[in-house]
Motif scaffolding. Structure first.
Motif, short mmCIF file in Angstrom:
data_model
loop_
_atom_site.label_atom_id
_atom_site.label_comp_id
_atom_site.label_asym_id
_atom_site.label_seq_id
_atom_site.Cartn_x
_atom_site.Cartn_y
_atom_site.Cartn_z
N ILE A 85 8.62 5.63 13.68
CA ILE A 85 8.62 7.16 13.87
C ILE A 85 8.56 7.86 12.47
O ILE A 85 9.77 7.58 11.91
N ILE A 86 7.57 8.54 12.25
CA ILE A 86 7.51 9.26 10.86
C ILE A 86 7.85 10.69 11.20
O ILE A 86 7.12 11.36 12.04
N SER A 87 9.13 11.13 10.31
CA SER A 87 9.47 12.48 10.69
C SER A 87 9.42 13.49 9.46
O SER A 87 8.90 13.05 8.36
N GLY A 88 9.22 14.54 9.85
CA GLY A 88 9.11 15.78 9.00
C GLY A 88 9.72 17.11 9.27
O GLY A 88 10.46 17.00 10.37
N PRO A 89 9.74 17.94 8.36
CA PRO A 89 10.11 19.44 8.84
C PRO A 89 9.29 19.91 9.92
O PRO A 89 8.20 19.68 9.92
N PRO A 90 9.96 20.91 10.79
CA PRO A 90 9.34 21.52 11.95
C PRO A 90 8.31 22.64 11.21
O PRO A 90 8.44 23.05 10.43
N GLN A 91 7.46 22.89 12.29
CA GLN A 91 6.59 23.93 11.81
C GLN A 91 6.99 25.13 12.33
O GLN A 91 7.06 26.39 11.61
N ASP A 92 7.95 25.23 13.32
CA ASP A 92 8.61 26.44 14.06
C ASP A 92 10.00 26.36 13.54
O ASP A 92 10.68 25.21 13.68
N GLY A 145 0.78 -1.22 -0.19
CA GLY A 145 0.24 -0.09 0.05
C GLY A 145 0.81 1.30 0.02
O GLY A 145 0.29 2.20 -0.23
N TRP A 146 1.98 1.25 0.28
CA TRP A 146 2.93 2.32 0.38
C TRP A 146 4.14 2.15 -0.55
O TRP A 146 4.86 3.05 -0.41
N GLY A 147 4.49 1.09 -1.25
CA GLY A 147 5.55 1.07 -1.91
C GLY A 147 6.97 0.72 -1.33
O GLY A 147 6.78 0.24 -0.23
N ARG A 148 7.92 0.94 -2.01
CA ARG A 148 9.32 0.98 -1.40
C ARG A 148 9.62 2.05 -0.48
O ARG A 148 9.39 3.18 -0.90
N VAL A 149 9.90 1.82 0.82
CA VAL A 149 10.15 2.89 1.40
C VAL A 149 11.57 2.86 2.33
O VAL A 149 12.10 1.49 2.58
N ARG A 150 12.12 3.89 2.17
CA ARG A 150 13.55 3.79 3.08
C ARG A 150 13.20 4.23 4.53
O ARG A 150 12.63 4.89 4.85
N TYR A 151 14.03 3.43 5.21
CA TYR A 151 14.24 3.72 6.59
C TYR A 151 15.53 3.49 7.41
O TYR A 151 16.42 2.64 6.73
N ALA A 206 11.90 1.92 13.75
CA ALA A 206 12.16 2.39 12.22
C ALA A 206 11.81 3.72 12.10
O ALA A 206 10.42 4.20 12.32
N TYR A 207 12.62 4.39 11.58
CA TYR A 207 12.62 5.90 11.29
C TYR A 207 12.30 5.90 9.49
O TYR A 207 13.08 5.56 9.08
N VAL A 208 11.22 6.82 9.39
CA VAL A 208 11.10 7.07 8.04
C VAL A 208 10.58 8.59 7.83
O VAL A 208 10.25 9.46 8.67
N ASP A 209 10.75 9.17 6.57
CA ASP A 209 10.51 10.44 6.02
C ASP A 209 8.89 10.45 5.59
O ASP A 209 8.59 9.87 5.05
N ALA A 210 8.29 11.56 6.30
CA ALA A 210 6.72 11.44 6.22
C ALA A 210 6.51 11.96 4.63
O ALA A 210 5.70 11.52 3.94
N ARG A 211 7.61 12.79 4.02
CA ARG A 211 7.35 13.12 2.60
C ARG A 211 7.63 11.84 1.59
O ARG A 211 7.08 12.00 0.66
N ASP A 212 8.39 11.00 1.96
CA ASP A 212 8.42 9.68 1.14
C ASP A 212 6.91 8.92 1.11
O ASP A 212 6.64 8.39 0.08
N LEU A 213 6.11 9.31 2.24
CA LEU A 213 5.07 8.69 2.18
C LEU A 213 3.92 9.58 1.61
O LEU A 213 2.74 9.02 1.52
N GLY A 214 4.04 10.65 1.37
CA GLY A 214 2.91 11.60 0.90
C GLY A 214 2.25 12.14 1.90
O GLY A 214 1.07 12.71 1.70
N LEU A 215 2.69 12.29 3.29
CA LEU A 215 1.71 12.51 4.30
C LEU A 215 2.45 13.68 4.92
O LEU A 215 3.75 14.21 5.06
N THR A 216 1.71 14.55 5.75
CA THR A 216 1.96 15.73 6.47
C THR A 216 1.76 15.52 7.95
O THR A 216 0.81 14.81 8.17
N LEU A 217 2.54 15.96 8.92
CA LEU A 217 2.20 15.27 10.39
C LEU A 217 1.34 16.33 10.84
O LEU A 217 1.86 17.04 11.82
N GLU A 218 0.02 16.21 11.00
CA GLU A 218 -1.03 16.94 11.35
C GLU A 218 -1.94 15.99 12.31
O GLU A 218 -2.11 14.89 11.61
#
Length: 351
Positions: free
Chosen positions: A243-250, A176-182, A192-204
């Motif tokens: 843990i799905i990580s992304g850029p901070p808002q602040d 459902g999410w394809g090949r994911v780097r972690y 396991a740490y992944v980048d939210a942008r690789d999943l097309g998600l925002t951390l809201e």
């Protein structure tokens, strides 16, 4: 002494808190001290004999899918002040950062005398401000900053167990999410740490259902693809969460993350063990040096700050001693009862 549903009414009291949004329910009465010469032995006992109690306190109708809890125990190291076991919707944790912050706040502000460790003198602890706490993952050392009148805990910092990068730049096929780097790292538990942008998600917060779906799919895929072996302790050799990580808002902060752990729980805080593992990853890549601060936002925008207190090694893995800082607040006190004829007495779970 194990806990089992009784033929008479049973009562349990708790103190509830939150650390940067994540709950902690601390049992204060209703259970005898736990046997075991080490915290891992106490954890094994809890897994074998206290599942009914965990379900009663964590699950509905007294809890919910994302409840988190703690049992205070006698210390198992001679230099420690106390021990703690943490529990959640699936079982028993090996370490919990937000739980340490909330537990220290609980002990120094409310000063309970828990039935699981009745000799604990919290009035004496209030004068120490520095507490050594045994956990299944090892000893952590917490330091509280008190208000001028010493009645409130303004924030807590703790030095965690040695944390290390376990595997970098791995790739896995996730249905459902394809090949994911972690990346894999240990900060008291493995993530396991992944980048939210690789999943097309925002951390809201509005995306929490999709984040649960992605986090659990990644956890299952990594568990199947990459065996995890803690170099020192087999009981720590499992993947706790994603843990799905992304850029901070602040822009003053360094990252934002969401931790999906256990059976799809969503951590409302930035995750103390998670930011410890993240600091180990940043250290492994040369992007975080000892003494530098790394502040991570949660899905709510609350923050934990981690620094590298010192460098270390774990059975050949370059490691760090992370120091994590955050805040907690008492939210209430409860007396829960269990009727002997309650057909749902040991809890249930609907998300």
């Amino acid at each position: 002494m194990s806990w089992q549903p009784a033929t008479t009414w049973q009562r349990f009291t708790t103190l509830d808190l939150h650390a940067e949004g994540e709950p902690l329910r601390v049992l204060t009465a209703g259970l005898d001290p736990l046997p075991g010469a080490t915290m891992l032995q106490k954890r094994r006992y809890a897994r074998e004999r206290l599942e009914g109690l965990r379900r009663l306190l964590m699950l509905e109708p007294r809890g919910h899918a994302d409840m988190y809890g703690a049992l205070i125990t006698e210390p198992t190291s001679p230099e420690s002040d106390l021990g703690v076991l943490f529990m959640h919707n699936e079982g028993w944790s090996t370490m919990c950062g937000h739980g340490i912050i909330a537990l220290v706040t609980c002990l120094l502000e409310a000063r309970p005398r828990p039935s699981t460790f009745p000799d604990l003198d919290c009035s004496g602890l209030a004068g120490k401000e520095r507490l050594r706490i045994d956990t299944p993952a090892g000893q952590v050392v917490a330091q509280a900053a008190l208000s001028p009148d010493r009645s409130r805990v303004m924030h807590v910092s703790f030095r965690n167990v040695p944390s290390f990068a376990y595997a970098l730049d791995q790739v896995v096929d996730v249905p459902g999410w394809g090949r994911v780097r972690y990346d894999l790292a240990f900060g008291g538990a493995f993530y396991a740490y992944v980048d939210a942008r690789d999943l097309g998600l925002t951390l809201e917060a509005a995306n929490y259902r999709k984040l649960i779906e992605a986090g659990m799919a990644i956890k299952r895929a990594v568990m199947s693809a990459y065996p995890i072996h803690h170099p020192l302790e087999p009981d720590l050799s499992f993947l706790y969460g994603t843990i799905i990580s992304g850029p901070p808002q602040d822009p003053a902060h360094q990252a934002r993350n969401v931790c999906i752990f256990a059976d799809g729980e969503v951590d409302r805080s930035p995750t103390g063990t998670g930011v410890s593992g993240r600091a180990a990853l940043e250290y492994a890549r040369g992007r975080l040096l000892p003494g530098q601060a790394f502040t991570t936002e949660s899905i709510l925008g609350t923050t934990f700050t981690v620094t590298i207190a010192s460098e270390a090694a774990v059975a050949g893995f370059p490691a760090i001693i992370p120091e994590v800082s955050g805040r907690a607040w008492i939210t209430g006190q409860h007396e829960f009862v269990l009727a002997p004829d309650d057909p749902l007495g040991q809890g249930f779970l609907l998300r």
